[in-house]
Design an enzyme around this catalytic site. Structure first.
Site, PDB file in Angstrom:
ATOM      1  CD  GLU A 128       7.013  58.087 -11.808  1.00 44.32           C
ATOM      2  OE1 GLU A 128       7.474  58.239 -10.671  1.00 44.32           O
ATOM      3  OE2 GLU A 128       5.829  58.325 -12.096  1.00 44.32           O
TER       4      GLU A 128
ATOM      5  N   GLY B 102       1.311  65.253  -9.417  1.00 48.34           N
ATOM      6  CA  GLY B 102       0.398  65.257  -8.283  1.00 48.34           C
ATOM      7  C   GLY B 102      -0.386  63.958  -8.207  1.00 48.34           C
TER       8      GLY B 102
ATOM      9  CB  SER C 205       1.632  60.423  -3.232  1.00 43.69           C
ATOM     10  OG  SER C 205       2.338  59.455  -3.974  1.00 43.69           O
TER      11      SER C 205
END
Length: 383
Positions: free
Chosen positions: A248, A130, A132
């Protein structure tokens, strides 16, 4: 399948994992066509994820005390590389294994570690990210979703956007504001774990051009969270999420999103004995690009293995990796449109169509190209 380049050596004990993983994938993916494999880390298959967990291949880097295997970052690199190169459907467990689990292991409370990490390692707890929000664009520091202290816990209100697999996930780790306003930028941000089954949580999938539903809008309408939903320290969310983004942005998924198309195209060339200069030049260009990117990704993994947080290096790898991933369908598509060439297999055409449709999103997910280049410039002292 394209072989990893021997010029970049990994530790032998981690490289030894490769043969076992390949044997498993050959058996498991035998009937999966190229266009299905092209979806790979957007492909959602909970049974496949649980099968990986049963073999001890989820949470490889997590401590054994919490269900992990206590392996290093290179072991996970080998596993991820083989999964993506084969086009395995990893979307169910991917985020939990790649970043949510390591984040909880690093910053979480003992209770959080004992509750979430074993479930992640068994393939029973799927996470989404969570970050953007509407109106924020790529300006992550301007998030407005807010968690407010209330009766020994938190009340969560706001909205998240482009949240991958939220409609199929059990939990979200959300970057929220716990003090101040969006004008305060990095100050006052925290991370919380949200059980997506709680009252007040609404998830709306967004259908993309391919007809798939991966991205979602997520709404929080006065969602009640327990006090231990907070990860780490209140107000330290920015530094935590920055460390999370290094996981990421640096892995093989920033190289191999188009790899099935490249692999199938090379197989097509061999089968039709195409050896003309245009095809040779294209293949050489792409493979040279791939080799360089893989070396960069391995180098970032080495920093993660040493306990570093290579934020700038990961951003550079992701930016250049995205360029390669978008270049593959463009170049291959142009060559396959040659009217004098033998017709390509239908599965290759379908795989190319899917990747071509998804390619614009490659430079959005995990940070837009403009944001990443700004970070790189800042890290190099150019701004």
């Amino acid at each position: 399948m394209i072989e990893p380049l021997a010029c970049v050596a990994l530790p032998p004990e981690d490289e030894a994992l490769r043969a076992e993983v390949r044997a498993f994938l050959r058996e498991r993916l035998r009937a999966l066509p190229a266009d299905a494999r092209a979806r790979s880390w957007m492909g959602f298959d909970a049974d496949f994820s649980r099968a990986l967990g049963a073999r001890g291949w989820l949470g490889l880097t997590l401590p054994k005390a919490y269900g992990g295997s206590d392996r290093g970052a290179f072991a996970r690199f080998v596993l991820a590389e083989e999964l993506l190169n084969a086009g395995a459907p990893v979307g169910a467990h991917w985020i939990a294994d790649r970043q949510s689990g390591p984040l909880i292991a690093r910053y979480g409370s003992e209770r959080q570690k004992r509750f979430y990490l074993p479930r992640i390692c068994r393939g029973e707890a799927f996470f989404c990210i969570g970050m953007s929000e509407p109106g924020s664009g790529s300006d992550l520091a301007s998030v407005r979703t807010r968690a407010t202290r209330a009766d020994g816990g938190w009340t969560l209100s706001g909205q998240k956007l482009w949240t991958t697999q939220a409609h199929r996930s059990h939990y979200m780790i959300a970057l929220v504001r716990t003090s101040g306003t969006s004008e305060d930028r990095h100050r006052g941000l925290s991370q919380v774990i949200v059980d997506l089954s709680l009252p007040g949580v609404s998830v709306r999938p967004i259908e993309d051009l391919s007809g798939d539903q991966h991205f979602c809008e997520v709404f929080f309408d006065d969602v009640r969270l327990d006090d231990d939903a907070l990860i780490g320290s209140e107000g330290e969310g920015w530094s935590q999420v920055t460390a999370e983004l290094a996981f990421e942005r640096s892995g093989p998924e920033r190289i191999y999103s188009s790899i099935v198309v490249l692999d199938e195209w090379l197989l097509h060339l061999r089968a039709t004995r195409r050896h003309d200069a245009r095809h040779a030049h294209c293949a050489g260009r792409l493979l040279a690009h791939l080799g360089t990117l893989r070396a960069m990704s391995v180098a970032v993994t080495a920093q993660l293995a040493r306990g570093a947080s290579p934020v700038i290096e990961a951003a550079l790898t992701k930016d250049l990796g995205t360029e390669f991933e978008q270049l593959v369908p463009t170049l291959v598509g142009d060559l396959l449109n040659d009217p004098d060439a033998p017709p390509p297999p239908a599965a290759l055409v379908r795989a190319l169509a899917y990747v071509t449709g998804m390619a614009p999103s490659f430079s959005l997910r995990g940070g837009t190209r403009e944001i990443l280049r700004g970070m790189i410039a800042l890290g190099l002292g150019l701004r």
